[in-house]
Scaffold this motif. Structure first.
Motif, PDB file in Angstrom:
ATOM      1  N   ASP A   2       0.939  -1.269   0.070  1.00 39.43           N
ATOM      2  CA  ASP A   2      -0.141   0.070   0.012  1.00 39.43           C
ATOM      3  C   ASP A   2       0.874   1.496  -0.184  1.00 39.43           C
ATOM      4  O   ASP A   2       1.852   1.302   0.684  1.00 39.43           O
ATOM      5  CB  ASP A   2      -0.981  -0.129   1.302  1.00 39.43           C
ATOM      6  CG  ASP A   2      -1.859  -0.983   1.294  1.00 39.43           C
ATOM      7  OD1 ASP A   2      -2.402  -1.480   0.213  1.00 39.43           O
ATOM      8  OD2 ASP A   2      -2.285  -1.720   2.414  1.00 39.43           O
ATOM      9  N   HIS A   3       0.590   2.122  -0.727  1.00 43.24           N
ATOM     10  CA  HIS A   3       1.086   3.571  -0.583  1.00 43.24           C
ATOM     11  C   HIS A   3       0.788   3.936   0.754  1.00 43.24           C
ATOM     12  O   HIS A   3      -0.249   3.970   1.191  1.00 43.24           O
ATOM     13  CB  HIS A   3       0.639   4.484  -1.749  1.00 43.24           C
ATOM     14  CG  HIS A   3       1.029   5.838  -1.979  1.00 43.24           C
ATOM     15  ND1 HIS A   3       0.960   6.735  -1.072  1.00 43.24           N
ATOM     16  CD2 HIS A   3       2.069   6.315  -2.540  1.00 43.24           C
ATOM     17  CE1 HIS A   3       1.685   7.856  -1.243  1.00 43.24           C
ATOM     18  NE2 HIS A   3       2.540   7.464  -2.239  1.00 43.24           N
ATOM     19  N   PRO A   4       1.776   4.930   1.258  1.00 41.02           N
ATOM     20  CA  PRO A   4       1.676   5.131   2.778  1.00 41.02           C
ATOM     21  C   PRO A   4       0.201   6.128   2.894  1.00 41.02           C
ATOM     22  O   PRO A   4      -0.279   6.217   4.057  1.00 41.02           O
ATOM     23  CB  PRO A   4       2.889   5.855   3.075  1.00 41.02           C
ATOM     24  CG  PRO A   4       3.759   6.068   1.902  1.00 41.02           C
ATOM     25  CD  PRO A   4       3.144   4.993   0.816  1.00 41.02           C
ATOM     26  N   GLY A   7      -5.836   4.672   2.067  1.00 39.70           N
ATOM     27  CA  GLY A   7      -6.541   4.553   3.068  1.00 39.70           C
ATOM     28  C   GLY A   7      -6.075   3.274   4.044  1.00 39.70           C
ATOM     29  O   GLY A   7      -6.158   3.347   5.328  1.00 39.70           O
ATOM     30  N   LYS A   8      -5.878   2.208   3.276  1.00 40.63           N
ATOM     31  CA  LYS A   8      -5.265   1.129   4.026  1.00 40.63           C
ATOM     32  C   LYS A   8      -4.002   1.120   4.716  1.00 40.63           C
ATOM     33  O   LYS A   8      -3.832   0.751   6.079  1.00 40.63           O
ATOM     34  CB  LYS A   8      -5.208  -0.082   2.974  1.00 40.63           C
ATOM     35  CG  LYS A   8      -6.281  -0.525   2.334  1.00 40.63           C
ATOM     36  CD  LYS A   8      -5.893  -1.854   1.652  1.00 40.63           C
ATOM     37  CE  LYS A   8      -7.260  -2.724   1.103  1.00 40.63           C
ATOM     38  NZ  LYS A   8      -7.002  -3.767   0.447  1.00 40.63           N
ATOM     39  N   GLY A   9      -3.054   2.098   4.111  1.00 45.61           N
ATOM     40  CA  GLY A   9      -1.814   2.423   4.892  1.00 45.61           C
ATOM     41  C   GLY A   9      -2.060   3.317   6.183  1.00 45.61           C
ATOM     42  O   GLY A   9      -1.730   3.084   7.269  1.00 45.61           O
ATOM     43  N   ARG A  15      -4.232   1.705  13.408  1.00 47.99           N
ATOM     44  CA  ARG A  15      -4.303   0.413  14.343  1.00 47.99           C
ATOM     45  C   ARG A  15      -3.111   0.107  15.351  1.00 47.99           C
ATOM     46  O   ARG A  15      -3.150  -0.064  16.440  1.00 47.99           O
ATOM     47  CB  ARG A  15      -4.490  -0.867  13.452  1.00 47.99           C
ATOM     48  CG  ARG A  15      -6.032  -1.050  12.932  1.00 47.99           C
ATOM     49  CD  ARG A  15      -5.774  -2.419  12.116  1.00 47.99           C
ATOM     50  NE  ARG A  15      -7.257  -2.474  11.593  1.00 47.99           N
ATOM     51  CZ  ARG A  15      -7.329  -2.346  10.095  1.00 47.99           C
ATOM     52  NH1 ARG A  15      -6.419  -2.129   9.403  1.00 47.99           N
ATOM     53  NH2 ARG A  15      -8.659  -2.313   9.575  1.00 47.99           N
ATOM     54  N   GLY A  16      -1.900   0.409  14.691  1.00 51.32           N
ATOM     55  CA  GLY A  16      -0.617   0.129  15.432  1.00 51.32           C
ATOM     56  C   GLY A  16      -0.643   1.229  16.650  1.00 51.32           C
ATOM     57  O   GLY A  16      -0.097   0.693  17.793  1.00 51.32           O
ATOM     58  N   VAL A 181     -11.516   8.282  10.590  1.00 51.29           N
ATOM     59  CA  VAL A 181     -11.301   6.954  10.010  1.00 51.29           C
ATOM     60  C   VAL A 181     -11.394   6.747   8.678  1.00 51.29           C
ATOM     61  O   VAL A 181     -12.564   7.199   7.886  1.00 51.29           O
ATOM     62  CB  VAL A 181     -12.079   6.016  10.839  1.00 51.29           C
ATOM     63  CG1 VAL A 181     -12.017   4.422  10.148  1.00 51.29           C
ATOM     64  CG2 VAL A 181     -11.677   6.021  12.345  1.00 51.29           C
ATOM     65  N   PRO A 182     -10.406   6.463   7.712  1.00 53.50           N
ATOM     66  CA  PRO A 182     -10.585   6.207   6.390  1.00 53.50           C
ATOM     67  C   PRO A 182     -11.654   5.127   6.169  1.00 53.50           C
ATOM     68  O   PRO A 182     -11.899   4.219   6.780  1.00 53.50           O
ATOM     69  CB  PRO A 182      -9.362   5.535   5.931  1.00 53.50           C
ATOM     70  CG  PRO A 182      -8.436   5.983   6.876  1.00 53.50           C
ATOM     71  CD  PRO A 182      -8.992   5.870   8.183  1.00 53.50           C
ATOM     72  N   GLY A 183     -12.678   5.442   5.144  1.00 52.19           N
ATOM     73  CA  GLY A 183     -13.801   4.715   4.972  1.00 52.19           C
ATOM     74  C   GLY A 183     -13.723   3.874   3.706  1.00 52.19           C
ATOM     75  O   GLY A 183     -12.963   4.158   2.688  1.00 52.19           O
TER      76      GLY A 183
END
Length: 203
Positions: A2-4, A7-9, A15-16, A181-183
């Motif tokens: 994933d690109h930083p 949304g997933k990044g 989360r971390g 939060v990214p949706g």
């Protein structure tokens, strides 16, 4: 990869950070937060009137749910708890008090506390008037950040396919109510978040 900035990044980073903060929480503070969280949650009209509540047993650094489960059970609410299946979907069984939980070690995952009673099938969640969701964060739109395993995405998709509309409530620590939060397209906002300090409603 994933690109930083994707949304997933962003989700992975968030989360971390939240999991690290949970690990730093002193045990006494966690116990106090669990008691306050239960008190706040039990003020919710959606739980006061619910005949069936789908909930979960907190593990690790999650905000504690045991006091809440015991109070709901004691006042006659039918409480359903999840059983993790090999494909990460969830089966369900009724909670019958603290003695009805068993420690289960799933391959490659943390040890979970699961109900030891008869399994009643993944569709049992459709009977719930309220669904208490685990999570790591929620934003001002009610978008929830889960752990990323996909189990509750399946639960929410099952509810949507069936046209079921239980009250969706996420249980968090105070600092986990965040700006954004990214949706994703399949994400469904929750109705409320309960923290040790407040109940916040969305929509």
């Amino acid at each position: 990869m994933d690109h930083p900035d994707s949304g997933k990044g962003i989700k992975r980073t968030l989360r971390g950070e939240i999991l690290a903060a949970r690990r730093r929480l002193p045990e006494d503070d966690a116990h106090e937060a669990a008691a306050r969280l239960a008190g706040r949650a039990l003020e919710l009209p959606e739980l006061a009137t619910a005949r069936t509540v789908a909930a979960y047993v907190s593990v690790g650094g999650e905000p504690g749910t045991r006091a809440l489960l015991d109070t709901l059970h004691a006042r006659g609410t039918r409480v359903l708890l999840p059983v993790l299946l090999p494909d990460n979907d969830l089966d369900w069984a009724a909670y019958d008090g603290p003695g009805s939980l068993a420690r289960v070690q799933h391959a490659g995952k943390m040890e979970l506390l699961e109900p030891s009673g008869p399994r009643i099938g993944p569709d049992a969640v459709l009977e719930a008037d309220a669904v208490l969701l685990p999570g790591l964060a929620v934003d001002g739109r009610g978008m929830r950040l889960g752990r990323g395993g996909g189990s509750y995405d399946r639960v929410l998709a099952r509810l949507e396919r069936a046209g079921a509309d239980p009250a969706l409530v996420v249980l968090l620590y105070d600092a986990e109510v965040v700006a954004h939060v990214p949706g994703e397209a399949h994400d469904r906002p929750v109705r409320a978040v309960v923290t040790p300090s407040e109940v916040r409603r969305f929509g």
